[in-house]
Write a protein that holds these residues in place. Sequence first.
Motif, PDB file in Angstrom:
ATOM      1  N   ASP A  10     -23.570 -72.064 -61.604  1.00 54.11           N
ATOM      2  CA  ASP A  10     -23.389 -70.903 -60.732  1.00 54.11           C
ATOM      3  C   ASP A  10     -22.094 -70.153 -61.046  1.00 54.11           C
ATOM      4  O   ASP A  10     -22.011 -68.939 -60.820  1.00 54.11           O
ATOM      5  N   ARG A  11     -21.106 -70.864 -61.570  1.00 52.75           N
ATOM      6  CA  ARG A  11     -19.845 -70.197 -61.916  1.00 52.75           C
ATOM      7  C   ARG A  11     -19.916 -69.504 -63.275  1.00 52.75           C
ATOM      8  O   ARG A  11     -19.391 -68.410 -63.450  1.00 52.75           O
ATOM      9  N   GLU A  12     -20.562 -70.146 -64.231  1.00 52.11           N
ATOM     10  CA  GLU A  12     -20.459 -69.690 -65.616  1.00 52.11           C
ATOM     11  C   GLU A  12     -21.751 -69.103 -66.178  1.00 52.11           C
ATOM     12  O   GLU A  12     -21.714 -68.440 -67.224  1.00 52.11           O
ATOM     13  N   GLY A  13     -22.879 -69.347 -65.525  1.00 53.33           N
ATOM     14  CA  GLY A  13     -24.141 -68.821 -66.033  1.00 53.33           C
ATOM     15  C   GLY A  13     -24.180 -67.303 -66.006  1.00 53.33           C
ATOM     16  O   GLY A  13     -23.622 -66.672 -65.107  1.00 53.33           O
ATOM     17  N   LEU A  14     -24.845 -66.718 -66.993  1.00 45.69           N
ATOM     18  CA  LEU A  14     -24.972 -65.263 -67.096  1.00 45.69           C
ATOM     19  C   LEU A  14     -26.338 -64.859 -66.558  1.00 45.69           C
ATOM     20  O   LEU A  14     -27.369 -65.146 -67.169  1.00 45.69           O
ATOM     21  N   VAL A  15     -26.357 -64.222 -65.393  1.00 47.25           N
ATOM     22  CA  VAL A  15     -27.612 -63.816 -64.753  1.00 47.25           C
ATOM     23  C   VAL A  15     -28.101 -62.516 -65.393  1.00 47.25           C
ATOM     24  O   VAL A  15     -27.354 -61.539 -65.480  1.00 47.25           O
ATOM     25  N   HIS A  16     -29.358 -62.514 -65.827  1.00 49.74           N
ATOM     26  CA  HIS A  16     -29.966 -61.339 -66.454  1.00 49.74           C
ATOM     27  C   HIS A  16     -31.124 -60.839 -65.596  1.00 49.74           C
ATOM     28  O   HIS A  16     -31.951 -61.637 -65.136  1.00 49.74           O
ATOM     29  N   GLU A  17     -31.195 -59.552 -65.444  1.00 47.60           N
ATOM     30  CA  GLU A  17     -32.244 -58.941 -64.630  1.00 47.60           C
ATOM     31  C   GLU A  17     -33.299 -58.232 -65.477  1.00 47.60           C
ATOM     32  O   GLU A  17     -34.127 -57.497 -64.936  1.00 47.60           O
ATOM     33  N   GLY A  18     -33.287 -58.461 -66.779  1.00 43.16           N
ATOM     34  CA  GLY A  18     -34.289 -57.836 -67.624  1.00 43.16           C
ATOM     35  C   GLY A  18     -34.082 -58.198 -69.070  1.00 43.16           C
ATOM     36  O   GLY A  18     -33.153 -58.937 -69.441  1.00 43.16           O
ATOM     37  N   LEU A  69     -45.482 -59.417 -68.308  1.00 40.69           N
ATOM     38  CA  LEU A  69     -44.378 -60.001 -69.067  1.00 40.69           C
ATOM     39  C   LEU A  69     -43.310 -60.541 -68.121  1.00 40.69           C
ATOM     40  O   LEU A  69     -42.849 -61.675 -68.273  1.00 40.69           O
ATOM     41  N   ALA A  70     -42.915 -59.748 -67.132  1.00 41.29           N
ATOM     42  CA  ALA A  70     -41.830 -60.140 -66.226  1.00 41.29           C
ATOM     43  C   ALA A  70     -42.186 -61.386 -65.420  1.00 41.29           C
ATOM     44  O   ALA A  70     -41.357 -62.292 -65.252  1.00 41.29           O
ATOM     45  N   GLU A  71     -43.408 -61.446 -64.892  1.00 45.27           N
ATOM     46  CA  GLU A  71     -43.818 -62.596 -64.074  1.00 45.27           C
ATOM     47  C   GLU A  71     -43.771 -63.882 -64.879  1.00 45.27           C
ATOM     48  O   GLU A  71     -43.304 -64.922 -64.393  1.00 45.27           O
ATOM     49  N   ASN A  72     -44.266 -63.840 -66.103  1.00 48.31           N
ATOM     50  CA  ASN A  72     -44.304 -65.053 -66.916  1.00 48.31           C
ATOM     51  C   ASN A  72     -42.934 -65.401 -67.479  1.00 48.31           C
ATOM     52  O   ASN A  72     -42.580 -66.577 -67.580  1.00 48.31           O
ATOM     53  N   TYR A  73     -42.166 -64.405 -67.871  1.00 45.01           N
ATOM     54  CA  TYR A  73     -40.868 -64.667 -68.469  1.00 45.01           C
ATOM     55  C   TYR A  73     -39.902 -65.285 -67.458  1.00 45.01           C
ATOM     56  O   TYR A  73     -39.165 -66.230 -67.774  1.00 45.01           O
ATOM     57  N   THR A  74     -39.887 -64.756 -66.250  1.00 42.86           N
ATOM     58  CA  THR A  74     -38.990 -65.306 -65.214  1.00 42.86           C
ATOM     59  C   THR A  74     -39.503 -66.614 -64.643  1.00 42.86           C
ATOM     60  O   THR A  74     -38.754 -67.314 -63.979  1.00 42.86           O
ATOM     61  N   GLY A  75     -40.761 -66.935 -64.906  1.00 44.82           N
ATOM     62  CA  GLY A  75     -41.307 -68.218 -64.490  1.00 44.82           C
ATOM     63  C   GLY A  75     -42.141 -68.146 -63.255  1.00 44.82           C
ATOM     64  O   GLY A  75     -41.723 -67.586 -62.235  1.00 44.82           O
ATOM     65  N   LEU A  76     -43.342 -68.688 -63.345  1.00 47.13           N
ATOM     66  CA  LEU A  76     -44.196 -68.758 -62.169  1.00 47.13           C
ATOM     67  C   LEU A  76     -43.571 -69.722 -61.170  1.00 47.13           C
ATOM     68  O   LEU A  76     -42.836 -70.645 -61.530  1.00 47.13           O
ATOM     69  N   PRO A  77     -43.831 -69.557 -59.870  1.00 46.45           N
ATOM     70  CA  PRO A  77     -43.224 -70.440 -58.861  1.00 46.45           C
ATOM     71  C   PRO A  77     -43.518 -71.912 -59.154  1.00 46.45           C
ATOM     72  O   PRO A  77     -44.604 -72.254 -59.636  1.00 46.45           O
ATOM     73  N   MET A  78     -42.553 -72.762 -58.885  1.00 47.25           N
ATOM     74  CA  MET A  78     -42.762 -74.198 -59.015  1.00 47.25           C
ATOM     75  C   MET A  78     -43.867 -74.644 -58.075  1.00 47.25           C
ATOM     76  O   MET A  78     -43.906 -74.236 -56.924  1.00 47.25           O
ATOM     77  N   PHE A 134     -36.802 -57.115 -64.377  1.00 47.60           N
ATOM     78  CA  PHE A 134     -37.444 -58.279 -63.778  1.00 47.60           C
ATOM     79  C   PHE A 134     -37.556 -58.210 -62.244  1.00 47.60           C
ATOM     80  O   PHE A 134     -38.646 -58.400 -61.690  1.00 47.60           O
ATOM     81  N   PRO A 135     -36.466 -57.995 -61.512  1.00 48.56           N
ATOM     82  CA  PRO A 135     -36.566 -58.074 -60.046  1.00 48.56           C
ATOM     83  C   PRO A 135     -37.607 -57.134 -59.450  1.00 48.56           C
ATOM     84  O   PRO A 135     -38.320 -57.502 -58.507  1.00 48.56           O
ATOM     85  N   SER A 136     -37.724 -55.941 -59.997  1.00 50.80           N
ATOM     86  CA  SER A 136     -38.677 -54.979 -59.435  1.00 50.80           C
ATOM     87  C   SER A 136     -40.123 -55.326 -59.750  1.00 50.80           C
ATOM     88  O   SER A 136     -41.041 -54.880 -59.060  1.00 50.80           O
ATOM     89  N   LEU A 137     -40.331 -56.144 -60.771  1.00 51.53           N
ATOM     90  CA  LEU A 137     -41.691 -56.467 -61.216  1.00 51.53           C
ATOM     91  C   LEU A 137     -42.116 -57.887 -60.858  1.00 51.53           C
ATOM     92  O   LEU A 137     -43.307 -58.182 -60.851  1.00 51.53           O
ATOM     93  N   ALA A 138     -41.166 -58.765 -60.583  1.00 51.11           N
ATOM     94  CA  ALA A 138     -41.477 -60.191 -60.404  1.00 51.11           C
ATOM     95  C   ALA A 138     -40.866 -60.737 -59.120  1.00 51.11           C
ATOM     96  O   ALA A 138     -40.244 -61.811 -59.116  1.00 51.11           O
ATOM     97  N   ASP A 139     -41.050 -60.017 -58.033  1.00 49.85           N
ATOM     98  CA  ASP A 139     -40.633 -60.495 -56.711  1.00 49.85           C
ATOM     99  C   ASP A 139     -39.166 -60.900 -56.655  1.00 49.85           C
ATOM    100  O   ASP A 139     -38.805 -61.905 -56.027  1.00 49.85           O
TER     101      ASP A 139
END
Length: 393
Positions: free
Chosen positions: A68-76, A383-392, A90-95
């Motif tokens: 959480d401190r060092e990870g680089l969060v990407h939105e696309g 693409l966005a739904e699969n790339y960001t990962g389907l819900p566990m 990603f956020p606009s297309l994958a909830d």
Amino acid sequence: MPLRTSVGIVGAGPAGLLLAQLLHRAGVDAVVLEARNRDYVEHRQRAGLLEQGTVDVLRSAGAAARLDREGLVHEGIELRFDRRSHRVDFPSLADGRRVTVYAQTEIVKDLIALRLEAGAPLLFEAVAQEIVDIDTERPVIRYFHDDAERTLECDFVVACDGFHGIGRQTVPEDALTTYSREYPFAWLGILADVPPSCEELIYARHERGFALHSMRSEHVSRLYLQVAPDDRVENWPDERIWEELELRFAVRGDWKLHRGPITEKGITPMRGFVAEPMRHGRLFLAGDAAHIVPPTGAKGLNLAAADVTLLARALGDWYAHADEAGLDAYSERALRRVWRAQHFSNWMTTMLHPDPREDAFSARLHLAQLEYVAASVAGSTMLAENYTGLPME
């Protein structure tokens, strides 16, 4: 040395270590056996792009403080083709889901530290030689450690020991069905001591081949070039690599690729592999022991995390309530996600990599597909739904 445990885990990669941590949090004891030494394990370079669900699991396991401190969060991500660029948001297309860049080596270091701090058994240079009695209630791992042959009796054994480990080899051949695909290209990957030239990953299709711009941190870049499967690192001096990357990433405009010292080079083959089922008696397969995906969709580590998340819940239910439903359903549930990831990875790979065997007609079809993804909300959403990962599950 422990002689008996509830769950014997073979392999201290991300899958084995995360499973051990999840079980520890659930009050289930486990012993992790790792053939390599600690230094090797903590410096083994692998991809490190995490789906939203994987990040959530690491947080629930108490293993995400540094992430959480060092990870680089990407939105696309950015798609490049025909010298044009298109961003998939990603956020606009994958909830609202995102992905996080955090090196797998760092995940492994974090999980090892947690296990050692807890005083839980983690044996390095413990070489599993044989897994026996998997059809009984007391399977046994025979291993070599500290110059002696030893045995570990378990309720269950989980093989997280990779594609070449003994876990899958333990299953009788007539009880296992395997599926595989070899791709006609490989990736030349480099690490470079230079800040990334982009804020998000760039996937580029060029007539000379695919290229990917990723990163390890704000100061280290990770880049890839499509090459022939039989190519050699010696054929790629630094200057040639940078020139080829510049050519394949080129777009109309003033974007510039930053160059820096290359610290690591390697060629990775592209393949898909699935073994079914992922359970035989009291032996369970997880991660690369059961499946391999081409790296284009960044699914390998995330599939491993999904496997052990399912398995940890199932084992927790068995020990807490004598409920076997989760264990009985593990293989089917895990494979459902595995095949979804295989399809997506194959789709990304074939769309973005010129196949040296394909004709001009096929090449134009793949470009048409990229055009559709770029222009269509439906295509970008897939693409966005699969790339960001389907819900566990």
